[in-house]
Design an enzyme around this catalytic site. Structure first.
Site, PDB file in Angstrom:
ATOM      1  N   PRO A 132      63.377  42.876  57.275  1.00  0.00           N
ATOM      2  CA  PRO A 132      62.270  42.348  58.088  1.00  0.00           C
ATOM      3  C   PRO A 132      61.158  41.722  57.237  1.00  0.00           C
ATOM      4  O   PRO A 132      60.566  40.729  57.625  1.00  0.00           O
ATOM      5  CB  PRO A 132      61.768  43.579  58.843  1.00  0.00           C
ATOM      6  CG  PRO A 132      62.949  44.481  58.917  1.00  0.00           C
ATOM      7  CD  PRO A 132      63.726  44.253  57.655  1.00  0.00           C
ATOM      8  N   GLU A 377      71.187  30.808  54.133  1.00  0.00           N
ATOM      9  CA  GLU A 377      71.601  30.761  52.708  1.00  0.00           C
ATOM     10  C   GLU A 377      70.509  30.167  51.825  1.00  0.00           C
ATOM     11  O   GLU A 377      70.800  29.527  50.814  1.00  0.00           O
ATOM     12  CB  GLU A 377      72.902  29.955  52.506  1.00  0.00           C
ATOM     13  CG  GLU A 377      74.064  30.310  53.381  1.00  0.00           C
ATOM     14  CD  GLU A 377      74.673  31.670  53.082  1.00  0.00           C
ATOM     15  OE1 GLU A 377      74.221  32.312  52.135  1.00  0.00           O
ATOM     16  OE2 GLU A 377      75.561  32.079  53.842  1.00  0.00           O
TER      17      GLU A 377
HETATM   18  C1  LIG Z   1      70.099  32.890  62.793  1.00  0.00           C
HETATM   19  C2  LIG Z   1      69.963  33.483  61.435  1.00  0.00           C
HETATM   20  C3  LIG Z   1      71.063  34.088  60.834  1.00  0.00           C
HETATM   21  C4  LIG Z   1      70.933  34.690  59.564  1.00  0.00           C
HETATM   22  N1  LIG Z   1      72.010  35.335  59.027  1.00  0.00           N
HETATM   23  C5  LIG Z   1      71.844  36.059  57.881  1.00  0.00           C
HETATM   24  C6  LIG Z   1      72.901  36.881  57.365  1.00  0.00           C
HETATM   25  O1  LIG Z   1      74.018  36.892  57.902  1.00  0.00           O
HETATM   26  N2  LIG Z   1      72.638  37.675  56.296  1.00  0.00           N
HETATM   27  C7  LIG Z   1      71.435  37.686  55.670  1.00  0.00           C
HETATM   28  O2  LIG Z   1      71.259  38.406  54.682  1.00  0.00           O
HETATM   29  N3  LIG Z   1      70.404  36.889  56.100  1.00  0.00           N
HETATM   30  C8  LIG Z   1      70.601  36.080  57.201  1.00  0.00           C
HETATM   31  N4  LIG Z   1      69.568  35.301  57.689  1.00  0.00           N
HETATM   32  C9  LIG Z   1      68.280  35.350  57.003  1.00  0.00           C
HETATM   33  C10 LIG Z   1      67.972  34.095  56.206  1.00  0.00           C
HETATM   34  O3  LIG Z   1      68.767  34.048  55.061  1.00  0.00           O
HETATM   35  C11 LIG Z   1      66.465  34.126  55.902  1.00  0.00           C
HETATM   36  O4  LIG Z   1      65.783  33.934  57.126  1.00  0.00           O
HETATM   37  C12 LIG Z   1      66.068  33.060  54.908  1.00  0.00           C
HETATM   38  O5  LIG Z   1      66.578  33.363  53.631  1.00  0.00           O
HETATM   39  C13 LIG Z   1      64.554  32.926  54.803  1.00  0.00           C
HETATM   40  O6  LIG Z   1      63.944  34.175  54.628  1.00  0.00           O
HETATM   41  P1  LIG Z   1      62.704  34.611  55.548  1.00  0.00           P
HETATM   42  O7  LIG Z   1      63.075  34.340  56.954  1.00  0.00           O
HETATM   43  O8  LIG Z   1      62.334  35.981  55.178  1.00  0.00           O
HETATM   44  O9  LIG Z   1      61.554  33.611  55.147  1.00  0.00           O
HETATM   45  P2  LIG Z   1      60.516  33.832  53.948  1.00  0.00           P
HETATM   46  O10 LIG Z   1      61.237  34.175  52.706  1.00  0.00           O
HETATM   47  O11 LIG Z   1      59.445  34.739  54.414  1.00  0.00           O
HETATM   48  O12 LIG Z   1      59.922  32.349  53.816  1.00  0.00           O
HETATM   49  C14 LIG Z   1      58.956  31.835  54.741  1.00  0.00           C
HETATM   50  C15 LIG Z   1      58.604  30.415  54.312  1.00  0.00           C
HETATM   51  O13 LIG Z   1      58.030  30.420  52.983  1.00  0.00           O
HETATM   52  C16 LIG Z   1      58.791  29.563  52.145  1.00  0.00           C
HETATM   53  N5  LIG Z   1      58.864  30.167  50.806  1.00  0.00           N
HETATM   54  C17 LIG Z   1      59.185  31.459  50.505  1.00  0.00           C
HETATM   55  N6  LIG Z   1      59.164  31.647  49.183  1.00  0.00           N
HETATM   56  C18 LIG Z   1      58.831  30.458  48.626  1.00  0.00           C
HETATM   57  C19 LIG Z   1      58.677  29.990  47.293  1.00  0.00           C
HETATM   58  N7  LIG Z   1      58.876  30.803  46.225  1.00  0.00           N
HETATM   59  N8  LIG Z   1      58.330  28.697  47.086  1.00  0.00           N
HETATM   60  C20 LIG Z   1      58.166  27.854  48.140  1.00  0.00           C
HETATM   61  N9  LIG Z   1      58.304  28.221  49.422  1.00  0.00           N
HETATM   62  C21 LIG Z   1      58.640  29.504  49.662  1.00  0.00           C
HETATM   63  C22 LIG Z   1      60.158  29.474  52.775  1.00  0.00           C
HETATM   64  O14 LIG Z   1      60.835  28.278  52.365  1.00  0.00           O
HETATM   65  C23 LIG Z   1      59.795  29.475  54.247  1.00  0.00           C
HETATM   66  O15 LIG Z   1      59.405  28.176  54.633  1.00  0.00           O
HETATM   67  C24 LIG Z   1      69.694  34.637  58.902  1.00  0.00           C
HETATM   68  C25 LIG Z   1      68.605  33.984  59.496  1.00  0.00           C
HETATM   69  C26 LIG Z   1      68.727  33.423  60.736  1.00  0.00           C
HETATM   70  C27 LIG Z   1      67.531  32.746  61.356  1.00  0.00           C
END
Ligand SMILES: Cc1cc2nc3c(=O)[nH]c(=O)nc-3n(C[C@H](O)[C@H](O)[C@H](O)COP(=O)(O)OP(=O)(O)OC[C@H]3O[C@@H](n4cnc5c(N)ncnc54)[C@H](O)[C@@H]3O)c2cc1C
Length: 397
Positions: A132, A377
């Site tokens: 989360p 990914e």
């Molecule tokens: C429908 C769906 C299916 C999924 N399936 C899987 C799965 O099967 N297994 C799994 O493990 N995960 C899964 N995910 C999770 C997905 O991999 C993550 O949502 C994704 O990696 C982004 O992480 P976050 O949502 O926590 O965003 P955050 O990491 O919180 O990022 C929020 C924003 O900040 C930006 N950001 C963050 N860090 C930086 C940085 N260092 N520099 C610049 N910008 C940055 C991001 O680009 C984004 O715009 C799924 C997500 C969805 C929506």
């Protein structure tokens, strides 16, 4: 040119299987996708046929009952599936990553135990890194496995966004084992967690609460996973050695990025096909809208983006198949293909005028599916981090 996204130099088998998947998509997926998606219904009949076609074992070696095919073959099949419906490609996506990780990093016993059942689709994989509070920052994982005096591990914590979380029977979950390494990512371990399909407390200490309600990517289940005193044995550690999980998962994500590129190519191709057809049927000011230069130019732009994305995706797959590291190529392919897919889908939507906003037209589904590809990914920003870091190292002054 007969159609976009052709691939030169395929073997006879590759040509044949890609054509078979394409026919299957035209006959079985495209005609039913809209209805199943709108009612958020799991595409069981389609999945059963995919099992019969051997798609769950495409990249699993023949000695374990799979087809032993390359990443390129897999990616081209995924492109075709996503052209029909992105969710259908999502059914095999996490399965393929988990099977790949077991093939690359599993112990002999893990390979013998899981790969034959994964090849038939009897065992189905889910891939769990996100939580989360984190997605991009994988090294910050909080879910923790603590070693017990008898050698077992007790796991507590919450995982998030598991694609196929309810329909899978084997979850590769990345958790913290904290065995004293100096860097946070060296304290992470991948556990192979077996469970039955379904929701609720499916095994003691492991709960899949229910399906998350999403904008698109419907039909397949995306879930949370809660570990509450779940007991894993030392044999469940992928590869048998703790502290290797981050590297194993990143290897999986690297092929996963080629897979997401392929999905973006498939959605983009479909968006183009819908636009080029509609533009020749819809008339305004006494002629088909395709004869207005503004619309024709949109089609030219869309086709060019579809071609570029396909070429980048094929290049990244071939690089990995040749045994080279493909982190930059996969990052570039994923970044470009998902951004272009988003743009092409938007352009197709605009060409449809008001009808693009109607649920009767397929493009509305693509408009809701495409944004996921910008995130899954690793977001575009994370791809740019990977690409720029490598460039600055390779071009160091
Ligand atoms: C429908 C769906 C299916 C999924 N399936 C899987 C799965 O099967 N297994 C799994 O493990 N995960 C899964 N995910 C999770 C997905 O991999 C993550 O949502 C994704 O990696 C982004 O992480 P976050 O949502 O926590 O965003 P955050 O990491 O919180 O990022 C929020 C924003 O900040 C930006 N950001 C963050 N860090 C930086 C940085 N260092 N520099 C610049 N910008 C940055 C991001 O680009 C984004 O715009 C799924 C997500 C969805 C929506």
């Amino acid at each position: 040119m007969t159609r976009l996204a052709q691939t030169l130099g395929l073997t006879e088998f590759q040509t044949e299987i890609v054509a078979t998947v394409r026919q299957f998509v035209d006959k079985e997926v495209i005609p039913t996708a809209q209805e199943l998606e709108h009612s958020d219904t799991y595409p069981q009949a389609i999945v059963d046929q995919m099992k019969d076609m051997g798609l769950f074992g495409l990249m699993i070696p023949e000695e374990y009952g799979g087809l032993g095919e390359s990443l390129l073959t897999y990616a081209l099949c995924v492109e075709e599936l996503a052209r029909g419906w992105m969710s259908v490609s999502g059914v095999i996506n996490t399965h393929f990553i988990v099977a790949y990780m077991i093939r690359q990093h599993g112990t002999d016993a893990q390979k013998q135990k899981f790969l034959p059942r994964m090849a038939t689709g009897e065992t189905r994989g889910a891939f769990s890194m996100s939580e989360p509070e984190l997605g991009s920052d994988v090294a910050a994982i909080r879910t923790r496995a603590v070693k017990q005096p008898d050698g077992d591990y007790v796991i507590n914590g919450q995982k998030m966004w598991l694609t196929n979380g309810g329909s899978s029977t084997l979850v590769a979950a990345l958790v913290r084992t904290d065995e004293g390494a100096d860097k946070p990512h060296r304290n992470l371990t991948a556990f192979l967690v077996e469970k039955p399909t379904g929701f609720g407390e499916v095994v003691p200490g492991l709960t899949i609460p229910g399906k998350l309600d999403k904008l698109g990517y419907k039909g397949i289940d995306t879930t949370e996973l809660i570990f509450d005193g779940y007991r894993a044995s030392a044999d469940d550690v992928l590869g048998g050695v703790t502290g290797q999980g981050f590297f194993q998962m990143m290897d999986g994500v690297e092929v996963g990025r080629v897979n997401v590129s392929a999905r973006a190519c498939g959605v983009g191709i479909r968006a183009f096909e819908l636009a080029v057809r509609y533009a020749q049927q819809r008339e305004t000011f006494g002629k088909p809208i395709a004869e207005h230069q503004a619309v024709a130019f949109q089609l030219a732009e869309m086709a060019t983006k579809v071609e570029a994305a396909h070429l980048m995706m094929v290049n990244a797959a071939r690089l990995k198949d040749s045994g080279e590291r493909n982190d930059v190529a996969a990052g570039m392919a994923k970044y470009l293909a998902s951004e272009f897919c988003s743009e092409v889908t938007q352009q197709s939507f605009r060409i449809h005028g008001g009808y693009g906003y109607s649920k009767e037209y397929e493009i509305e589904r693509l408009m809701r599916d495409a944004p996921f590809l910008l995130i899954g990914e690793g977001t575009s920003e994370i791809q740019k981090n990977i690409i720029s870091k490598r460039l600055l190292s390779d071009y160091q002054v």
